[in-house]
Enzyme design. Structure first.
Site, PDB file in Angstrom:
ATOM      1  N   LYS A   1       0.837  -1.205   0.000  1.00 46.70           N
ATOM      2  CA  LYS A   1       0.000   0.000   0.000  1.00 46.70           C
ATOM      3  C   LYS A   1       0.873   1.256   0.000  1.00 46.70           C
ATOM      4  CE  LYS A   1      -3.771  -2.507   2.072  1.00 46.70           C
ATOM      5  NZ  LYS A   1      -4.289  -3.134   3.276  1.00 46.70           N
TER       6      LYS A   1
ATOM      7  N   GLN B   1      -5.263  -2.198   9.328  1.00 43.19           N
ATOM      8  CA  GLN B   1      -5.005  -3.485   8.676  1.00 43.19           C
ATOM      9  C   GLN B   1      -5.552  -4.632   9.528  1.00 43.19           C
ATOM     10  OE1 GLN B   1      -3.667  -3.883   5.570  1.00 43.19           O
ATOM     11  NE2 GLN B   1      -3.980  -6.073   5.747  1.00 43.19           N
TER      12      GLN B   1
ATOM     13  N   ASP C   1     -11.851   1.753   3.354  1.00 41.83           N
ATOM     14  CA  ASP C   1     -12.038   0.296   3.257  1.00 41.83           C
ATOM     15  C   ASP C   1     -13.518  -0.077   3.101  1.00 41.83           C
ATOM     16  OD1 ASP C   1      -9.988  -1.566   3.200  1.00 41.83           O
ATOM     17  OD2 ASP C   1      -9.515  -1.339   5.325  1.00 41.83           O
TER      18      ASP C   1
HETATM   19  N1  GUN Z   1      -6.774  -7.600   5.495  1.00 36.04           N
HETATM   20  C1  GUN Z   1      -7.015  -8.346   4.396  1.00 36.04           C
HETATM   21  N2  GUN Z   1      -7.693  -7.645   3.489  1.00 36.04           N
HETATM   22  C2  GUN Z   1      -7.883  -6.426   4.004  1.00 36.04           C
HETATM   23  C3  GUN Z   1      -8.525  -5.239   3.526  1.00 36.04           C
HETATM   24  O1  GUN Z   1      -9.074  -5.171   2.428  1.00 36.04           O
HETATM   25  N3  GUN Z   1      -8.496  -4.181   4.374  1.00 36.04           N
HETATM   26  C4  GUN Z   1      -7.920  -4.227   5.598  1.00 36.04           C
HETATM   27  N4  GUN Z   1      -7.961  -3.147   6.351  1.00 36.04           N
HETATM   28  N5  GUN Z   1      -7.319  -5.297   6.058  1.00 36.04           N
HETATM   29  C5  GUN Z   1      -7.302  -6.384   5.262  1.00 36.04           C
END
Ligand code: GUN
Length: 283
Positions: free
Chosen positions: A48, A92, A115
């Site tokens: 990211k 996350q 998200d």
């Molecule tokens: N962990 C796995 N996929 C995701 C996601 O799309 N967003 C977040 N915040 N954590 C994750």
């Protein structure tokens, strides 16, 4: 069989974003909070950060020890909620045991919830209201389907998995485009038979070897959202590629399919959040 190239489409989406970001009065800003030392999460967060750089965004990363108290993370979210240079906040997942993920996700201001996990945005998604955010992975899947000229309208779409991150919002997006949607999960009987009726099959379970050739209808579109490691430690999805490639008309590879599209979706949401905060049109 046509392999759907998520890596190439995500690169295109990111360069389109970069061109638009250059016209904004300031950079879109994304804050990522990582708690604990889950190696997969570390890899995702690194990705990211790279994406933010490629798109010309400002990014901040908060890496906190697994023992961090809930109140401390809430205080951080509160501070980021109030920051004018931060448009998106991402916690996350999964979080270490002992932390209440729901309470933390609910604390993110809905206009910074890139998200799409906050109940306000989930509610907008399911009720078809504008002004929320697109959930990154399902939106990435839809973008990929559109790119290859595939519409869910009039199709039977089977989604494997009912998570809040993928399965449920995936079903909402397919339904919004007139798909007839079946959501299957760990308590679904006759899984193979149900999958074999799918025109579009989306697997988001996280179990290598789950989707075998006999579960796929001739000419189906198969989207593999999972990211697993097989017995040899190699990255793979839920789908047995060699078998399913014989039946499917379209198939996403792992890696290089849905994963890069998810990350591009997050960048798009962050850009859109910034446009809203700056009161400019995203187009
Ligand atoms: N962990 C796995 N996929 C995701 C996601 O799309 N967003 C977040 N915040 N954590 C994750």
């Amino acid at each position: 069989m046509i392999l759907m190239d998520g890596k190439a489409l995500a690169a295109k989406r990111k360069s389109e974003l970069r061109a638009k970001v250059d016209k904004l009065p300031r950079k879109p800003g994304l804050a990522v909070i990582l708690v604990g030392d889950d190696p997969a999460s570390r890899t995702y967060v690194n990705g990211k950060r790279r994406d933010c750089g490629e798109c010309g965004f400002y990014s901040e990363e908060y890496t906190l020890p697994a023992e961090t108290a809930q109140a401390e993370i809430l205080a951080l979210i509160d501070e980021l909620n109030g920051r004018e240079d931060i448009d998106g906040i991402l916690v996350q997942l999964p979080l270490p045991k002992g932390l209440d993920s729901r309470a933390l996700l609910d604390a993110i201001r809905p206009d910074k919830d890139v998200d799409c996990f906050h109940p306000v945005n989930v509610g907008k998604l399911f009720s078809g209201q504008k002004g929320g955010f697109a959930p990154c992975t399902p939106a990435g899947v839809m973008d990929l389907l559109h790119e290859y000229g595939i519409s869910p309208k009039g199709k039977h779409c089977v989604v494997l998995g009912r998570s809040n991150i993928v399965g449920k919002p995936m079903a909402a997006l397919l339904l919004a485009e007139d798909g007839t949607v079946t959501v299957c999960h760990s308590a679904t009987p006759d899984l193979a038979r149900k999958c074999a009726t799918a025109d579009i099959l989306v697997s988001a379970v996280g179990k290598a070897g789950l989707v075998t050739g006999d579960m796929v209808k001739e000419g189906a579109v198969v989207v593999d959202v999972a990211m697993n490691r097989n017995a040899e430690g190699k990255l793979c999805g839920d789908v047995v590629m060699e078998e399913v490639a014989e039946k499917a008309a379209y198939l996403t590879p792992v890696p290089g399919g849905v994963g890069p599209m998810t990350r591009a979706g997050l960048m798009d949401n962050t850009y859109r959040a910034a446009c809203r905060h700056l009161n400019v049109s995203p187009d």
